[in-house]
Design a protein around this motif. Sequence first.
Motif, short mmCIF file in Angstrom:
data_model
loop_
_atom_site.label_atom_id
_atom_site.label_comp_id
_atom_site.label_asym_id
_atom_site.label_seq_id
_atom_site.Cartn_x
_atom_site.Cartn_y
_atom_site.Cartn_z
N THR A 62 74.77 129.92 81.32
CA THR A 62 74.82 130.29 80.09
C THR A 62 72.38 130.51 79.78
O THR A 62 72.09 131.34 79.52
CB THR A 62 74.33 128.75 79.14
N PHE A 63 72.38 129.88 81.07
CA PHE A 63 70.69 129.82 81.29
C PHE A 63 70.18 130.38 82.20
O PHE A 63 68.90 131.22 82.50
CB PHE A 63 69.65 128.19 81.22
N VAL A 64 70.26 131.06 83.41
CA VAL A 64 70.65 132.02 84.41
C VAL A 64 71.21 133.02 84.48
O VAL A 64 70.23 134.15 84.45
CB VAL A 64 70.61 131.52 85.48
N ILE A 65 72.44 133.87 84.68
CA ILE A 65 72.83 135.15 84.37
C ILE A 65 72.67 135.60 83.25
O ILE A 65 72.96 135.28 82.03
CB ILE A 65 74.38 134.58 84.93
N PRO A 66 72.28 136.35 83.45
CA PRO A 66 71.87 137.80 82.03
C PRO A 66 72.95 138.29 80.75
O PRO A 66 72.40 139.06 80.06
CB PRO A 66 71.14 138.70 82.61
N ALA A 67 73.92 138.21 81.03
CA ALA A 67 75.06 138.68 81.07
C ALA A 67 75.63 137.64 79.78
O ALA A 67 75.22 136.31 80.07
CB ALA A 67 76.09 139.35 81.55
N PRO A 68 76.45 138.20 78.22
CA PRO A 68 76.75 137.42 77.33
C PRO A 68 78.50 137.26 77.89
O PRO A 68 78.94 137.38 77.30
CB PRO A 68 77.06 137.80 76.09
N LEU A 69 78.04 136.19 79.25
CA LEU A 69 79.73 135.69 79.71
C LEU A 69 80.40 134.88 79.16
O LEU A 69 81.69 135.25 78.25
CB LEU A 69 79.77 135.30 81.36
N LEU A 70 79.83 133.66 78.66
CA LEU A 70 80.34 132.72 78.07
C LEU A 70 80.47 133.10 76.30
O LEU A 70 81.76 132.61 75.69
CB LEU A 70 79.72 131.50 77.55
N GLU A 71 79.71 133.88 75.88
CA GLU A 71 79.67 134.40 74.39
C GLU A 71 80.88 135.84 74.23
O GLU A 71 81.13 135.91 73.28
CB GLU A 71 78.21 134.68 74.00
N VAL A 72 81.49 136.46 75.46
CA VAL A 72 81.93 137.77 74.86
C VAL A 72 82.63 138.22 75.86
O VAL A 72 83.58 137.98 75.80
CB VAL A 72 81.19 138.81 74.75
N VAL A 73 82.64 137.61 76.90
CA VAL A 73 83.18 138.04 78.17
C VAL A 73 84.73 137.22 78.43
O VAL A 73 85.77 138.15 78.45
CB VAL A 73 82.50 138.55 79.76
N ILE A 74 84.01 136.16 78.79
CA ILE A 74 85.09 135.15 78.50
C ILE A 74 86.22 134.68 77.58
O ILE A 74 87.37 135.27 77.87
CB ILE A 74 84.80 133.58 78.99
N PRO A 75 85.65 134.84 75.97
CA PRO A 75 86.88 134.78 75.42
C PRO A 75 87.38 136.04 75.22
O PRO A 75 88.41 135.93 74.62
CB PRO A 75 85.47 134.50 74.17
N SER A 76 86.83 137.23 75.98
CA SER A 76 87.39 138.67 75.58
C SER A 76 88.60 138.41 76.24
O SER A 76 89.55 140.09 75.89
CB SER A 76 86.60 139.95 75.15
N MET A 77 88.61 137.72 77.51
CA MET A 77 89.80 138.14 78.48
C MET A 77 91.10 137.49 77.13
O MET A 77 92.35 137.61 77.45
CB MET A 77 89.95 136.60 79.08
N TYR A 78 90.86 136.63 76.10
CA TYR A 78 92.33 136.69 75.10
C TYR A 78 92.13 136.86 73.25
O TYR A 78 92.74 136.28 72.72
CB TYR A 78 91.56 134.97 75.09
N GLY A 79 91.64 137.77 73.93
CA GLY A 79 91.12 138.54 72.15
C GLY A 79 90.55 138.05 71.03
O GLY A 79 90.41 138.63 70.30
N LEU A 80 89.86 137.13 72.11
CA LEU A 80 88.78 135.92 70.83
C LEU A 80 87.47 136.78 70.62
O LEU A 80 86.31 135.91 70.31
CB LEU A 80 88.88 133.93 71.61
N ALA A 81 87.05 137.20 71.10
CA ALA A 81 85.54 138.10 71.63
C ALA A 81 85.81 139.76 71.33
O ALA A 81 86.55 139.91 72.06
CB ALA A 81 84.50 137.78 71.91
N PRO A 82 84.84 140.55 70.69
CA PRO A 82 84.03 140.50 70.01
C PRO A 82 84.35 139.69 68.84
O PRO A 82 85.66 140.15 68.26
CB PRO A 82 82.98 141.39 70.11
N PRO A 83 83.12 139.36 68.04
CA PRO A 83 82.01 138.99 67.94
C PRO A 83 81.75 138.66 68.47
O PRO A 83 82.93 137.18 68.82
CB PRO A 83 81.44 139.08 66.18
#
Length: 159
Positions: free
Chosen positions: A38-59
Amino acid sequence: MATESATTTTEVSTETGNWKAGVAAGLVGSAAFGLVMTFVIPAPLLEVVIPSMYGLAPPAAPGLGWIVHLSHGAVIGVGFAALVGARPTLAATVENAVGLGAAYGLLVWAVLAVIVMPIWLSAVGSPANPPLPNVSVLSAVGHLLYGVVLGVVYAAIPN
């Protein structure tokens, strides 16, 4: 004439480690890693990458990302408990548990983050698909943190 037969009950343990401690330690470790994401890695990992593994993102779905990330951490923590259960001497001391946790965290990074995640995201058609292999020093450090916290918390929970 009555016949009596005696039976003897032998208890056999089927446990392969303290799975409840593995779940708890995995949750705490993944929470620590989630804060780094959330605070160090510049990619939207928790917001987009991880939920998109299960079709939960985007948005972007940060709440769902946290739930998925914590769930992964708990399951991986059970794997750690199974490893310790198979070879209890590996984590016989707190120092050993921390060292094993650190090595386990890096192994999880090398297999799941570097290789499996890019393949999985590609297979589900995620727009947040990283390259294969997905080598990132920050990700390695985050997984190392996960493993160290996993080992510390696992060792602190009485068996």
